[in-house]
Design an enzyme around this catalytic site. Structure first.
Site, PDB file in Angstrom:
ATOM      1  N   ASP A   1     -10.478 -10.970   9.549  1.00 26.92           N
ATOM      2  CA  ASP A   1     -10.333  -9.718   8.801  1.00 26.92           C
ATOM      3  C   ASP A   1     -11.709  -9.041   8.629  1.00 26.92           C
ATOM      4  O   ASP A   1     -11.864  -7.848   8.927  1.00 26.92           O
ATOM      5  CB  ASP A   1      -9.704 -10.045   7.427  1.00 26.92           C
ATOM      6  CG  ASP A   1      -9.629  -8.865   6.499  1.00 26.92           C
ATOM      7  OD1 ASP A   1      -8.683  -8.079   6.639  1.00 26.92           O
ATOM      8  OD2 ASP A   1     -10.519  -8.718   5.635  1.00 26.92           O
TER       9      ASP A   1
ATOM     10  N   VAL B   1       0.836  -1.206   0.000  1.00 22.30           N
ATOM     11  CA  VAL B   1       0.000   0.000   0.000  1.00 22.30           C
ATOM     12  C   VAL B   1       0.874   1.260   0.000  1.00 22.30           C
ATOM     13  O   VAL B   1       0.585   2.228  -0.720  1.00 22.30           O
ATOM     14  CB  VAL B   1      -0.995   0.001   1.190  1.00 22.30           C
ATOM     15  CG1 VAL B   1      -1.905   1.224   1.115  1.00 22.30           C
ATOM     16  CG2 VAL B   1      -1.842  -1.262   1.194  1.00 22.30           C
TER      17      VAL B   1
ATOM     18  N   LYS C   1     -13.390  -5.359  10.185  1.00 22.20           N
ATOM     19  CA  LYS C   1     -14.034  -4.363   9.311  1.00 22.20           C
ATOM     20  C   LYS C   1     -15.477  -4.102   9.744  1.00 22.20           C
ATOM     21  O   LYS C   1     -15.917  -2.953   9.769  1.00 22.20           O
ATOM     22  CB  LYS C   1     -13.969  -4.849   7.860  1.00 22.20           C
ATOM     23  CG  LYS C   1     -12.536  -4.844   7.310  1.00 22.20           C
ATOM     24  CD  LYS C   1     -12.444  -5.590   5.997  1.00 22.20           C
ATOM     25  CE  LYS C   1     -11.038  -5.554   5.406  1.00 22.20           C
ATOM     26  NZ  LYS C   1     -10.867  -6.517   4.301  1.00 22.20           N
TER      27      LYS C   1
ATOM     28  N   ILE D   1     -13.210   1.105  -2.040  1.00 24.23           N
ATOM     29  CA  ILE D   1     -14.640   1.467  -2.103  1.00 24.23           C
ATOM     30  C   ILE D   1     -14.931   2.567  -1.083  1.00 24.23           C
ATOM     31  O   ILE D   1     -14.613   2.413   0.095  1.00 24.23           O
ATOM     32  CB  ILE D   1     -15.538   0.247  -1.759  1.00 24.23           C
ATOM     33  CG1 ILE D   1     -15.180  -0.958  -2.617  1.00 24.23           C
ATOM     34  CG2 ILE D   1     -17.014   0.606  -1.895  1.00 24.23           C
ATOM     35  CD1 ILE D   1     -15.876  -2.240  -2.175  1.00 24.23           C
TER      36      ILE D   1
HETATM   37  N1  HSE Z   1      -6.984  -9.839   3.044  1.00 23.79           N
HETATM   38  C1  HSE Z   1      -7.937  -8.821   2.737  1.00 23.79           C
HETATM   39  C2  HSE Z   1      -8.962  -9.380   1.743  1.00 23.79           C
HETATM   40  C3  HSE Z   1      -7.234  -7.612   2.186  1.00 23.79           C
HETATM   41  O1  HSE Z   1      -8.785 -10.496   1.256  1.00 23.79           O
HETATM   42  O2  HSE Z   1      -9.969  -8.736   1.489  1.00 23.79           O
HETATM   43  C4  HSE Z   1      -7.916  -6.316   2.425  1.00 23.79           C
HETATM   44  O3  HSE Z   1      -8.102  -6.005   3.771  1.00 23.79           O
END
Ligand code: HSE
Length: 401
Positions: free
Chosen positions: A198, A14, A202, A133
């Site tokens: 993950d 990034v 989020k 997004i």
């Molecule tokens: N590992 C995450 C995904 C990357 O597969 O969406 C973005 O946070």
């Protein structure tokens, strides 16, 4: 046009993307910011011989912290530490911060927003959910007139890619995971993605934003996709549904609920058609109804683009804190067992009579798999389903969206 200096912490995927986006779209970015944006420093432990950023590379964060010309710090290191320390120090030193770091935002977002408020700077984190997004800014500004009562997202590209491929090619989880790893679509250590961690971070961020209080990710019920088999996919096909890892947050009887789990999604749901590495977030508000945000939830350029947009916004708001309401006060989530819906379950064929006795009004689903049968329940509370299902040798169960 006057100049503003920024520093980029981390020259990984990034971080190098941020440098690339600024170099590629410099004129446009400067016009939006009203000032020339200059990357003065890149912080990384490694050396990058021959790379154009070589002359900007520093290994000591103090150089950045003590430079009054640096007005915005981009944090793209990932992980909670040392990112948390660096970001806090930057804000306390009167510098705005743009980050893509969901672990940091989920854990310390509320505190960092408070410090930014106190210091009259900004803490922006658009790229932490849904990569490229736009979702954080829409929730905070475009949808500011709404009472948001439900957010449902496909927030992890890796698992959506795996499930899409299992669906399209009839392959099992491990085969697709290995292929995805070989192509670089899945990490060598895929645990955070495939176990739902993950997506959990989020949805914790989005939940905190819709209820304006702290939702701890540790409190969110999270199931990954590792138990989904190709047989489940056959049943899904029979039901004209697809299996998606959904991250959901919603308000029910005044309580906030959140969860991450695989769901059987029907054809009439817009999330049904989201395939491959793409992400989508369906937001429901009391005036708007539904709106869907769709695009690339990961990847160097899309994520970096969102980070740079935050830098632009921070520069535009020099000396002005853009309010983002997210208090440090922790909210207790509604208990999972009190929520519910329809469930799909697979059992050995000779247990069907027992299932019919345990569950009222079940619908049998026969995917022609030897020795077993599936069924869909009527809407039930989680606790009720668990209690009834405990009487049966359930092979697998998946919730219906
Ligand atoms: N590992 C995450 C995904 C990357 O597969 O969406 C973005 O946070």
């Amino acid at each position: 046009m006057s100049k503003v200096d920024i520093a980029v912490l981390g020259y990984g995927t990034v971080g190098s993307g941020v440098v690339e986006v600024i170099a590629t779209n410099q004129e446009n970015i400067d016009r939006h910011a009203g000032r020339h944006i200059n990357v003065k420093y890149v912080l990384d432990l490694r050396e990058f011989p021959g790379d154009p950023i070589e002359e900007k590379l520093v290994h000591d964060y103090d150089i950045i912290l003590k430079d009054p010309d640096v007005q915005v710090v981009v944090e793209v290191l990932g992980g909670v530490n040392p990112a948390y320390t660096y970001v806090k120090q930057a804000l306390l030193a009167g510098k705005s911060v743009a980050t893509s770091n969901k672990e940091l935002v989920a854990k310390h977002g509320a505190e960092l927003l408070r410090i930014a408020r106190e210091k009259n700077v900004n803490f922006f984190y658009e790229a932490s959910v849904g990569g490229g997004i736009p979702i954080i800014r829409p929730l905070n500004s475009s949808l500011a007139a709404e009472q948001i009562d439900r957010v449902t997202g496909i927030l992890n590209g890796t698992t959506n890619y795996i499930l899409s491929k299992m669906t399209m090619e009839g392959l099992d989880f491990n085969t697709v995971l290995k292929q995805a790893q070989a192509k670089g679509y899945a990490e060598r250590n895929p645990e955070a993605d495939v176990e739902g961690y993950d997506a959990c971070r989020k949805i914790a961020i989005l939940s905190s934003m819709i209820c304006r209080k702290q939702v701890d990710f540790e409190d969110i019920y999270t199931e990954g996709i590792t138990k989904i088999t190709k047989e489940d996919i056959l049943y899904a096909r029979k039901m004209k549904r697809v299996i998606k890892l959904l991250a959901r947050s919603w308000i029910e009887n005044g309580s906030v609920f959140a969860m991450v789990a695989p769901f059987l999604v029907a054809e009439n749901n817009p999330l049904y058609s989201i395939n491959g590495v793409f992400n989508a977030i369906l937001v429901h508000g009391n005036m708007l109804g539904s709106a869907m945000f769709y695009g690339r939830g990961a990847g160097k350029r899309p994520t970096a683009s969102a980070v740079v947009a935050d830098v632009v916004d921070a520069v535009r708001h020099t000396g002005v804190n853009v309010p983002i309401e997210w208090d440090e006060e922790k909210i207790e989530l509604g208990a999972m067992k009190t929520t519910g819906g329809k469930f799909f379950a697979r059992i050995p064929a000779d247990s069907l009579a027992a299932a019919e006795e345990a569950f009222d009004g079940l619908t049998v689903i026969d995917a022609k798999i030897a020795g077993e049968i599936g069924f869909i329940t009527q809407p039930l509370r989680e606790a009720e389903f668990e209690e009834k299902a405990a009487k049966l040798p359930v092979i697998n169960r998946i919730r219906l969206d």
